[in-house]
Design an enzyme around this catalytic site. Structure first.
Site, mmCIF file in Angstrom:
data_model
loop_
_atom_site.group_PDB
_atom_site.id
_atom_site.type_symbol
_atom_site.label_atom_id
_atom_site.label_comp_id
_atom_site.label_asym_id
_atom_site.label_seq_id
_atom_site.Cartn_x
_atom_site.Cartn_y
_atom_site.Cartn_z
ATOM 1 N NE ARG A 30 -50.364 10.063 -68.026
ATOM 2 C CZ ARG A 30 -50.995 9.124 -68.903
ATOM 3 N NH1 ARG A 30 -51.300 7.910 -68.534
ATOM 4 N NH2 ARG A 30 -51.080 9.392 -70.065
ATOM 5 C CG ASP A 31 -48.906 6.917 -70.657
ATOM 6 O OD1 ASP A 31 -48.980 5.816 -70.019
ATOM 7 O OD2 ASP A 31 -49.416 6.731 -71.826
ATOM 8 C CG HIS A 222 -51.131 8.696 -76.175
ATOM 9 N ND1 HIS A 222 -50.877 9.478 -75.244
ATOM 10 C CD2 HIS A 222 -51.389 7.532 -75.839
ATOM 11 C CE1 HIS A 222 -50.514 8.831 -74.098
ATOM 12 N NE2 HIS A 222 -50.672 7.555 -74.333
ATOM 13 C CG HIS A 224 -48.591 3.013 -75.502
ATOM 14 N ND1 HIS A 224 -48.210 3.077 -74.223
ATOM 15 C CD2 HIS A 224 -49.823 4.067 -75.171
ATOM 16 C CE1 HIS A 224 -48.513 3.821 -73.391
ATOM 17 N NE2 HIS A 224 -49.657 4.536 -73.978
ATOM 18 C CB CYS A 255 -51.945 1.722 -69.846
ATOM 19 S SG CYS A 255 -53.663 1.844 -68.845
ATOM 20 C CG ASN A 264 -46.416 6.727 -74.021
ATOM 21 O OD1 ASN A 264 -46.412 6.159 -72.937
ATOM 22 N ND2 ASN A 264 -47.603 7.293 -74.405
HETATM 23 P P1 HMG Z 1 -63.730 3.740 -58.111
HETATM 24 O O1 HMG Z 1 -63.085 2.526 -57.454
HETATM 25 O O2 HMG Z 1 -64.677 3.518 -58.910
HETATM 26 O O3 HMG Z 1 -64.118 5.020 -57.228
HETATM 27 O O4 HMG Z 1 -62.590 4.617 -58.820
HETATM 28 P P2 HMG Z 1 -64.440 5.373 -56.049
HETATM 29 O O5 HMG Z 1 -65.254 6.909 -55.953
HETATM 30 O O6 HMG Z 1 -65.215 4.332 -55.578
HETATM 31 O O7 HMG Z 1 -63.193 5.378 -55.025
HETATM 32 C C1 HMG Z 1 -62.500 4.273 -54.725
HETATM 33 C C2 HMG Z 1 -61.432 4.767 -53.920
HETATM 34 O O8 HMG Z 1 -60.547 5.743 -54.468
HETATM 35 C C3 HMG Z 1 -61.991 5.920 -52.593
HETATM 36 O O9 HMG Z 1 -61.344 5.601 -51.351
HETATM 37 C C4 HMG Z 1 -61.869 7.051 -53.072
HETATM 38 O O10 HMG Z 1 -61.739 7.923 -51.983
HETATM 39 C C5 HMG Z 1 -60.341 7.006 -53.728
HETATM 40 P P3 HMG Z 1 -61.462 4.644 -50.128
HETATM 41 O O11 HMG Z 1 -62.725 5.340 -49.763
HETATM 42 O O12 HMG Z 1 -61.818 3.019 -50.754
HETATM 43 O O13 HMG Z 1 -60.457 4.646 -49.291
HETATM 44 N N1 HMG Z 1 -60.248 7.991 -54.753
HETATM 45 C C6 HMG Z 1 -59.340 8.655 -54.957
HETATM 46 N N2 HMG Z 1 -58.350 8.758 -54.364
HETATM 47 C C7 HMG Z 1 -57.363 9.739 -54.823
HETATM 48 N N3 HMG Z 1 -57.680 10.792 -55.965
HETATM 49 C C8 HMG Z 1 -58.678 10.542 -56.739
HETATM 50 C C9 HMG Z 1 -59.701 9.681 -56.478
HETATM 51 N N4 HMG Z 1 -61.036 9.252 -56.599
HETATM 52 C C10 HMG Z 1 -61.464 8.226 -55.818
HETATM 53 N N5 HMG Z 1 -58.950 11.242 -57.879
HETATM 54 C C11 HMG Z 1 -61.242 5.860 -60.181
HETATM 55 C C12 HMG Z 1 -62.643 5.312 -59.801
HETATM 56 C C13 HMG Z 1 -61.327 6.714 -61.467
HETATM 57 C C14 HMG Z 1 -60.697 6.867 -59.285
HETATM 58 C C15 HMG Z 1 -60.246 4.851 -60.239
HETATM 59 O O14 HMG Z 1 -60.602 4.056 -61.300
HETATM 60 C C16 HMG Z 1 -59.128 5.235 -60.841
HETATM 61 O O15 HMG Z 1 -58.090 5.981 -60.430
HETATM 62 N N6 HMG Z 1 -58.405 5.157 -62.375
HETATM 63 C C17 HMG Z 1 -57.504 5.491 -62.756
HETATM 64 C C18 HMG Z 1 -56.509 4.397 -63.707
HETATM 65 C C19 HMG Z 1 -55.425 4.760 -64.475
HETATM 66 O O16 HMG Z 1 -54.859 5.898 -63.885
HETATM 67 N N7 HMG Z 1 -55.106 4.432 -65.365
HETATM 68 C C20 HMG Z 1 -53.888 5.055 -66.363
HETATM 69 C C21 HMG Z 1 -54.105 6.282 -66.868
HETATM 70 S S1 HMG Z 1 -55.080 6.277 -68.300
HETATM 71 C C22 HMG Z 1 -53.776 5.635 -69.580
HETATM 72 O O17 HMG Z 1 -52.762 5.397 -69.016
HETATM 73 C C23 HMG Z 1 -54.283 5.730 -70.824
HETATM 74 C C24 HMG Z 1 -53.631 7.244 -71.598
HETATM 75 O O18 HMG Z 1 -52.199 7.134 -71.735
HETATM 76 C C25 HMG Z 1 -53.837 6.939 -73.163
HETATM 77 C C26 HMG Z 1 -53.638 5.702 -73.729
HETATM 78 O O19 HMG Z 1 -52.354 5.178 -73.753
HETATM 79 O O20 HMG Z 1 -54.870 5.209 -74.215
HETATM 80 C C27 HMG Z 1 -54.279 8.228 -71.048
HETATM 81 MG MG MG Z 2 -50.931 6.092 -72.671
#
Ligand code: HMG
Ligand code: MG
Length: 302
Positions: A30-31, A222, A224, A255, A264
């Site tokens: 994933r990450d 966690h 990086h 990320c 990571n």
């Molecule tokens: P948004 O644009 O505010 O939400 O995104 P929305 O509800 O307006 O949806 C936008 C579009 O996405 C729509 O599609 C939804 O249907 C669709 P459209 O109508 O435009 O065709 N949608 C989805 N599709 C599939 N699965 C879903 C979903 N939800 C909405 N679940 C949202 C809000 C949270 C969805 C978006 O901002 C997002 O997906 N963000 C994720 C970003 C991400 O994955 N970042 C990396 C992970 S975090 C990380 O790496 C840190 C970590 O490792 C810890 C660390 O290192 O610190 C965990």
């Molecule tokens: Mg991370």
């Protein structure tokens, strides 16, 4: 405050039961992969997960059910979960941002989920398009669904030391978010050094604050590894009683919403570090090497 954060098992200085067994929470699929711009075949992702379970890892974050517009690499989370060979004793987890993601994760038989927010408002907005408070609101129905199905929920707090958009983050901010995640039902908080620039001194200061209210057995590290201090930071956590660490095979990762952050800390480096320090963890080091070699082939060139 929730009974979940009542002190138990280990409290620094309390003489509580402290174990030398460390659990690794593998986040490579994933990450590790989410930041790769070249789309990787589903079969390769499945093979990576299978090699990780063969290597003895018992907690594997397989994918994320986020918007494919935000993270295209994770668009095939469902097929990946469907395709893996489920080894007994292994928990196959996924990252879930909202109710829609949770419904999809359940359809594909996820064992455990992780919700994610941040200690910094700016990062939360850039990563999930909402405030920290709104992100917690989004988790409420997700956690309700998880409870009904006895699915454990982990909580990530990103930017626990610094934020790529707004700079330094105070430990008290992290504590406030961690408490809220525990209160809504997360069993463990993974502390994300998202940028990978934390120093052991900063980790010490963070833990000193957190451990006033959250027992060590509800926390995970966690890290990086942008500045090469991740193993030192893990040592700082170990000294404070933490026994769960996230890591990514081959050091894959980053990320997409944390510019400049590298992968990571590598799982195999963490294993070697732990063994050198006299801790134990349930992996087969030789088989893990096969997963590491395979992960290397998936890395973006250059
Ligand atoms: P948004 O644009 O505010 O939400 O995104 P929305 O509800 O307006 O949806 C936008 C579009 O996405 C729509 O599609 C939804 O249907 C669709 P459209 O109508 O435009 O065709 N949608 C989805 N599709 C599939 N699965 C879903 C979903 N939800 C909405 N679940 C949202 C809000 C949270 C969805 C978006 O901002 C997002 O997906 N963000 C994720 C970003 C991400 O994955 N970042 C990396 C992970 S975090 C990380 O790496 C840190 C970590 O490792 C810890 C660390 O290192 O610190 C965990
Ligand atoms: Mg991370």
């Amino acid at each position: 405050m929730s009974a979940l954060i009542a002190p138990n098992i280990y409290w620094p200085g309390s003489g509580g039961a402290m174990t030398d067994e460390v659990i690794l929470y593998e986040v490579g699929p994933r990450d590790g992969l989410q930041n790769q711009t070249r789309v990787i075949d589903v079969e390769k992702k499945i093979e990576l997960v299978n090699l990780l379970s063969a290597g003895g890892l018992t907690k594997i974050e397989v994918a994320s059910f986020v918007s494919p517009k935000w993270v295209p690499q994770m668009a095939d989370a469902g097929p990946v979960l469907d395709g893996i060979t489920r080894a007994s004793g292994v928990t196959y987890a996924a990252l879930v941002p909202n109710e829609r993601g949770m419904r999809a994760a359940l359809q594909h038989g996820v064992d455990e989920i992780a919700v994610f927010t941040a200690a910094s408002e700016a990062f939360c907005l850039n990563n999930t398009n909402c405030s920290i408070a709104e992100s917690l609101d989004r988790f409420a129905p997700v956690i309700e669904m998880a409870k009904h199905r006895d699915i454990a929920v982990r909580g990530y707090v990103s930017t626990v030391v610094d934020c790529p958009y707004s700079g330094p983050v105070a430990p008290r901010q992290v504590l406030a978010v961690a408490r809220q995640l525990l209160d809504i039902g997360c069993y463990q908080i993974s502390l994300g050094d998202t940028l990978g620039n934390a120093t052991p001194e900063q980790v010490e200061a963070l833990l000193t604050c957190l451990l006033e209210e959250v027992p060590a057995d509800h926390l995970a590290g966690h890290f990086h590894d942008t500045s090469g201090r991740a193993l030192d930071n893990i040592s700082a956590c170990l000294a404070h009683g933490l026994r769960v660490f996230d890591a990514s095979i081959g050091g894959l990762g980053g990320c997409p919403y944390a510019p400049g952050a590298s992968g990571n800390v590598a799982t195999e480096s963490v294993v070697d570090h732990l063994l050198k320090l006299g801790y134990s963890c349930s992996v087969d080091r030789e088989k893990l090497q096969l997963a590491s070699l395979f992960a290397g082939q998936l890395k973006e060139p250059g």
